[in-house]
Design a protein around this motif. Structure first.
Motif, PDB file in Angstrom:
ATOM      1  N   THR A 107      -2.045  -5.707  -3.897  1.00  0.00           N
ATOM      2  CA  THR A 107      -1.719  -4.483  -4.627  1.00  0.00           C
ATOM      3  C   THR A 107      -2.729  -4.238  -5.741  1.00  0.00           C
ATOM      4  O   THR A 107      -3.206  -3.111  -5.931  1.00  0.00           O
ATOM      5  CB  THR A 107      -0.302  -4.562  -5.209  1.00  0.00           C
ATOM      6  OG1 THR A 107       0.628  -4.839  -4.156  1.00  0.00           O
ATOM      7  CG2 THR A 107       0.087  -3.251  -5.869  1.00  0.00           C
ATOM      8  N   PHE A 108      -3.050  -5.285  -6.493  1.00  0.00           N
ATOM      9  CA  PHE A 108      -4.055  -5.167  -7.555  1.00  0.00           C
ATOM     10  C   PHE A 108      -5.402  -4.727  -6.993  1.00  0.00           C
ATOM     11  O   PHE A 108      -6.044  -3.808  -7.508  1.00  0.00           O
ATOM     12  CB  PHE A 108      -4.201  -6.514  -8.275  1.00  0.00           C
ATOM     13  CG  PHE A 108      -5.393  -6.597  -9.190  1.00  0.00           C
ATOM     14  CD1 PHE A 108      -5.447  -5.856 -10.362  1.00  0.00           C
ATOM     15  CD2 PHE A 108      -6.468  -7.422  -8.873  1.00  0.00           C
ATOM     16  CE1 PHE A 108      -6.551  -5.933 -11.212  1.00  0.00           C
ATOM     17  CE2 PHE A 108      -7.565  -7.503  -9.713  1.00  0.00           C
ATOM     18  CZ  PHE A 108      -7.611  -6.752 -10.881  1.00  0.00           C
ATOM     19  N   ALA A 109      -5.832  -5.374  -5.910  1.00  0.00           N
ATOM     20  CA  ALA A 109      -7.116  -5.035  -5.310  1.00  0.00           C
ATOM     21  C   ALA A 109      -7.130  -3.589  -4.831  1.00  0.00           C
ATOM     22  O   ALA A 109      -8.107  -2.856  -5.043  1.00  0.00           O
ATOM     23  CB  ALA A 109      -7.425  -5.982  -4.155  1.00  0.00           C
ATOM     24  N   ALA A 110      -6.048  -3.159  -4.187  1.00  0.00           N
ATOM     25  CA  ALA A 110      -5.981  -1.798  -3.673  1.00  0.00           C
ATOM     26  C   ALA A 110      -6.048  -0.781  -4.802  1.00  0.00           C
ATOM     27  O   ALA A 110      -6.768   0.219  -4.713  1.00  0.00           O
ATOM     28  CB  ALA A 110      -4.711  -1.603  -2.850  1.00  0.00           C
ATOM     29  N   GLU A 111      -5.300  -1.018  -5.881  1.00  0.00           N
ATOM     30  CA  GLU A 111      -5.311  -0.080  -7.003  1.00  0.00           C
ATOM     31  C   GLU A 111      -6.689  -0.002  -7.642  1.00  0.00           C
ATOM     32  O   GLU A 111      -7.216   1.088  -7.906  1.00  0.00           O
ATOM     33  CB  GLU A 111      -4.263  -0.486  -8.044  1.00  0.00           C
ATOM     34  CG  GLU A 111      -2.841  -0.208  -7.617  1.00  0.00           C
ATOM     35  CD  GLU A 111      -1.846  -0.402  -8.749  1.00  0.00           C
ATOM     36  OE1 GLU A 111      -2.289  -0.635  -9.905  1.00  0.00           O
ATOM     37  OE2 GLU A 111      -0.641  -0.312  -8.487  1.00  0.00           O
ATOM     38  N   ALA A 112      -7.304  -1.149  -7.894  1.00  0.00           N
ATOM     39  CA  ALA A 112      -8.599  -1.170  -8.566  1.00  0.00           C
ATOM     40  C   ALA A 112      -9.692  -0.563  -7.692  1.00  0.00           C
ATOM     41  O   ALA A 112     -10.497   0.261  -8.153  1.00  0.00           O
ATOM     42  CB  ALA A 112      -8.968  -2.602  -8.955  1.00  0.00           C
ATOM     43  N   ARG A 149     -12.526  -8.367  -0.039  1.00  0.00           N
ATOM     44  CA  ARG A 149     -11.307  -7.561  -0.136  1.00  0.00           C
ATOM     45  C   ARG A 149     -11.329  -6.315   0.727  1.00  0.00           C
ATOM     46  O   ARG A 149     -10.300  -5.904   1.263  1.00  0.00           O
ATOM     47  CB  ARG A 149     -11.073  -7.149  -1.604  1.00  0.00           C
ATOM     48  CG  ARG A 149     -10.939  -8.311  -2.556  1.00  0.00           C
ATOM     49  CD  ARG A 149      -9.716  -9.142  -2.258  1.00  0.00           C
ATOM     50  NE  ARG A 149      -9.716 -10.406  -3.008  1.00  0.00           N
ATOM     51  CZ  ARG A 149      -8.812 -11.346  -2.836  1.00  0.00           C
ATOM     52  NH1 ARG A 149      -7.854 -11.203  -1.955  1.00  0.00           N
ATOM     53  NH2 ARG A 149      -8.884 -12.462  -3.531  1.00  0.00           N
ATOM     54  N   ALA A 150     -12.492  -5.659   0.833  1.00  0.00           N
ATOM     55  CA  ALA A 150     -12.517  -4.382   1.544  1.00  0.00           C
ATOM     56  C   ALA A 150     -13.931  -4.019   1.962  1.00  0.00           C
ATOM     57  O   ALA A 150     -14.916  -4.485   1.375  1.00  0.00           O
ATOM     58  CB  ALA A 150     -11.951  -3.269   0.657  1.00  0.00           C
ATOM     59  N   VAL A 151     -14.009  -3.182   2.993  1.00  0.00           N
ATOM     60  CA  VAL A 151     -15.223  -2.446   3.322  1.00  0.00           C
ATOM     61  C   VAL A 151     -14.835  -0.973   3.283  1.00  0.00           C
ATOM     62  O   VAL A 151     -13.884  -0.556   3.959  1.00  0.00           O
ATOM     63  CB  VAL A 151     -15.781  -2.811   4.707  1.00  0.00           C
ATOM     64  CG1 VAL A 151     -16.869  -1.828   5.129  1.00  0.00           C
ATOM     65  CG2 VAL A 151     -16.336  -4.228   4.705  1.00  0.00           C
ATOM     66  N   VAL A 152     -15.534  -0.210   2.463  1.00  0.00           N
ATOM     67  CA  VAL A 152     -15.277   1.226   2.333  1.00  0.00           C
ATOM     68  C   VAL A 152     -16.446   1.977   2.961  1.00  0.00           C
ATOM     69  O   VAL A 152     -17.602   1.691   2.649  1.00  0.00           O
ATOM     70  CB  VAL A 152     -15.127   1.634   0.854  1.00  0.00           C
ATOM     71  CG1 VAL A 152     -14.800   3.125   0.744  1.00  0.00           C
ATOM     72  CG2 VAL A 152     -14.060   0.800   0.160  1.00  0.00           C
ATOM     73  N   VAL A 153     -16.148   2.917   3.848  1.00  0.00           N
ATOM     74  CA  VAL A 153     -17.176   3.734   4.485  1.00  0.00           C
ATOM     75  C   VAL A 153     -17.051   5.151   3.946  1.00  0.00           C
ATOM     76  O   VAL A 153     -15.948   5.714   3.907  1.00  0.00           O
ATOM     77  CB  VAL A 153     -17.039   3.741   6.016  1.00  0.00           C
ATOM     78  CG1 VAL A 153     -18.235   4.451   6.652  1.00  0.00           C
ATOM     79  CG2 VAL A 153     -16.916   2.322   6.557  1.00  0.00           C
ATOM     80  N   MET A 208       0.809  -1.219   0.000  1.00  0.00           N
ATOM     81  CA  MET A 208       0.000   0.000   0.000  1.00  0.00           C
ATOM     82  C   MET A 208       0.839   1.265   0.000  1.00  0.00           C
ATOM     83  O   MET A 208       0.324   2.362  -0.169  1.00  0.00           O
ATOM     84  CB  MET A 208      -0.909   0.011   1.240  1.00  0.00           C
ATOM     85  CG  MET A 208      -2.006  -1.029   1.216  1.00  0.00           C
ATOM     86  SD  MET A 208      -3.191  -0.697  -0.084  1.00  0.00           S
ATOM     87  CE  MET A 208      -3.935   0.798   0.564  1.00  0.00           C
ATOM     88  N   ALA A 209       2.154   1.135   0.202  1.00  0.00           N
ATOM     89  CA  ALA A 209       2.988   2.318   0.436  1.00  0.00           C
ATOM     90  C   ALA A 209       2.941   3.313  -0.714  1.00  0.00           C
ATOM     91  O   ALA A 209       3.042   4.521  -0.501  1.00  0.00           O
ATOM     92  CB  ALA A 209       4.429   1.895   0.705  1.00  0.00           C
TER      93      ALA A 209
END
Length: 322
Positions: free
Chosen positions: A137-142, A213-217, A7-8
């Protein structure tokens, strides 16, 4: 951690509540923005997307009184990313930007559809071996890209000058302050049936072959969602549940006998954990391919190299017109 390294290079995500007092976006504009978000995520293979109120998750974990030692908790769920905490800690509630639980949260996950998109992305990287965790990394970018555009469009629709504030919580981030129980977030969102006994989520279409992969608030209202959906009924038979529990117990027993690493597990253990998923008949046609399934558990880079070689060979055939 490997996640922190991955994530850096990504931009920081704004976590401060917006001070803009402009009206919230009109319902139709919000629907259009959300539809565009889900469509963009789907192009990257993130085809399990669902909205929920932050308060649904917060109320549920509070009701359960969830407090856990991270390492034991993760070992029971078959995951290998430990935060290193020795003392038990309570799961932190999701932020709500001062909305008394009425902030919009979005759960993002995937079926096997992510794998081809991920491999195409990986093939385009200048130095794939330099990535500490390519999937993260792919998941974070997308996801960051899609959510950032959604936040900007939502702000414009509301007449705000700055993008809507938001905070992303990643399945791979196991630090106590950031740990979100993705399986239970999926349960309260009505996405999956969740078995506490096996830490197993079962999707109505994809069965056990899903990953979160994630929860976004976001600093947006979620009042249009009304009340939380009713929990899904068990999506597996009693016989399947018994077989899956036996496979789970065997995988847990075998894992306890190994010295496990944060960066993956031995292949024979991966097969034991996958065997639990195989006990669920629903969604078997959506089973991960062999290499995707093994990589999910082992993080063995040779599997990625083999997949990229196969992709290159297939593209070579297409170029030659065969």
């Amino acid at each position: 951690s490997s996640f922190a390294t991955a994530m850096a290079s990504l931009p920081r995500i704004e976590r401060t509540p917006s001070t803009d007092t402009a009206d919230e976006p009109a319902h139709s504009s919000a629907e259009q923005a959300y539809a565009a978000l889900t469509a963009e995520l789907q192009t990257s293979g993130f085809d399990v997307v669902a909205p929920l109120r932050a308060g649904w998750y917060n109320d549920y974990i509070r009701e359960l009184g969830l407090s856990t030692d991270s390492t034991a908790y993760l070992q029971a769920s078959g995951e290998r990313h430990a935060s290193g905490e020795e003392a038990p800690f309570a799961l932190a509630p999701l932020p709500d930007f001062g909305r008394s639980g009425d902030a919009l949260a979005i759960l993002v996950g995937n079926s096997r559809a992510m794998w081809p998109a991920f491999l195409r992305w990986l093939k385009a990287q200048k130095d794939p071996d330099a990535l500490s965790d390519p999937v993260d990394t792919f998941a974070a970018e997308a996801i960051c890209g899609a959510v950032g555009r959604f936040a900007a469009v939502s702000a414009a629709a509301a007449g705000r000058k700055a993008a809507v504030a938001h905070d992303s919580f990643w399945a791979s981030d196991m630090t106590p302050a950031r740990l979100v129980d993705m399986n239970r977030a999926a349960r309260v969102a009505g996405v999956c049936y969740f078995s506490d006994a096996m830490f197993l989520s079962v999707h109505p279409t994809f069965g056990a072959w899903v990953a979160f992969r994630a929860v976004v608030v976001l600093d947006l209202p979620a009042s249009h969602l009304r009340g939380p959906p009713a929990p899904l009924p068990p999506l597996l038979s009693d016989d399947e549940a018994a077989a899956a529990k036996a496979a789970f117990d065997e995988a847990l027993r075998a894992s306890a006998a190994e010295e496990l690493r944060v960066d993956g597990m031995p292949r024979h253990l991966a097969h034991k954990w996958a065997a639990m998923r195989d006990c669920v008949r629903r969604g078997r046609e959506h089973r991960y391919g062999a290499r995707q399934s093994e990589y999910h558990y082992t993080k063995d880079r040779s599997l990625l190299a083999a997949e990229l070689a196969g992709l290159e060979a297939e593209e070579g055939k297409q170029r030659s017109g065969r």
